[in-house]
Write an enzyme that holds these catalytic residues in place. Structure first.
Site, PDB file in Angstrom:
ATOM      1  N   HIS A  55      13.248  -5.181 -13.589  1.00  0.00           N
ATOM      2  CA  HIS A  55      12.921  -3.698 -12.331  1.00  0.00           C
ATOM      3  C   HIS A  55      13.385  -3.125 -12.697  1.00  0.00           C
ATOM      4  O   HIS A  55      14.666  -3.139 -12.523  1.00  0.00           O
ATOM      5  CB  HIS A  55      12.406  -5.064 -10.909  1.00  0.00           C
ATOM      6  N   GLU A  57      15.300  -2.224  -9.986  1.00  0.00           N
ATOM      7  CA  GLU A  57      16.661  -2.077  -9.156  1.00  0.00           C
ATOM      8  C   GLU A  57      17.391  -2.908  -9.755  1.00  0.00           C
ATOM      9  O   GLU A  57      18.641  -2.480 -10.020  1.00  0.00           O
ATOM     10  CB  GLU A  57      16.027  -3.219  -8.312  1.00  0.00           C
ATOM     11  N   CYS A  85      11.254  -6.411  -4.256  1.00  0.00           N
ATOM     12  CA  CYS A  85      10.339  -7.634  -4.337  1.00  0.00           C
ATOM     13  C   CYS A  85      11.524  -8.373  -4.287  1.00  0.00           C
ATOM     14  O   CYS A  85      12.727  -8.453  -3.729  1.00  0.00           O
ATOM     15  CB  CYS A  85       9.222  -7.657  -5.053  1.00  0.00           C
ATOM     16  N   CYS A  88      14.401  -9.405  -6.592  1.00  0.00           N
ATOM     17  CA  CYS A  88      15.606  -8.311  -6.493  1.00  0.00           C
ATOM     18  C   CYS A  88      16.203  -7.822  -4.733  1.00  0.00           C
ATOM     19  O   CYS A  88      17.466  -7.460  -5.292  1.00  0.00           O
ATOM     20  CB  CYS A  88      14.655  -6.080  -6.528  1.00  0.00           C
TER      21      CYS A  88
END
Length: 158
Positions: A55, A57, A85, A88
């Site tokens: 992801h 992040e 999410c 993260c």
């Protein structure tokens, strides 16, 4: 919002477009900033790397930690194109970032097929009630590692 904040968020948004347009992953981008300087940046690369943890992040956090040679990011902020999410968010809390700025909400993401609500819902359930079976196994043996950790005088405190 000041001009610097807007420029940093725009960088995260630009990375979200780059991720999508380059075929690297979904439309997500993020930057980690310390004292106005970007020290880590990332875009979603889940599908191109076949890595569900790739992801934006997490990539930005990994880069920032490498840059600072530390797993603590106190004094840093994250700008991300979408509300993080749960995975993260876990990394954000572990890294101890000071603040998170986000563009889209998780509800907007869900409207476009990126629905992370199931993860929030599942985490709120008892382990035995989750869709993925969670089975405790060898708890006493596993606890021995924690006991040995606790006895170490030179450990890094979490």
């Amino acid at each position: 919002m000041d001009i610097e904040q807007k420029a940093l968020m725009q960088t995260a948004i630009d990375l979200s477009f780059e991720a999508m347009r380059s075929g690297r992953g979904g439309p997500y981008g993020a930057v980690v900033v310390r004292d106005g300087e970007i020290i880590g940046q990332g875009m979603n690369e889940v599908t191109s790397l076949n890595d569900p943890t790739a992801h934006a992040e997490l990539t930005a956090i990994r880069q920032a930690c490498a840059y600072l040679d530390s797993w603590h990011l106190e004094g840093c902020e994250l700008y991300t194109s979408c509300e993080p999410c749960p995975m993260c968010m876990g990394a954000i809390y572990w890294a101890r970032l000071d603040r998170v700025y986000y563009g889209n909400t998780k509800e907007v993401a869900a409207q476009f097929g990126f629905n992370s609500q199931i993860f929030y819902d599942e985490l709120a359930l008892a382990p035995g009630d989750r869709q993925i079976t969670m089975v405790p196994l060898m708890a006493e043996e596993a606890e021995a590692a924690f006991e040995e950790w606790e006895a170490q005088p030179d450990k890094d405190e979490y």
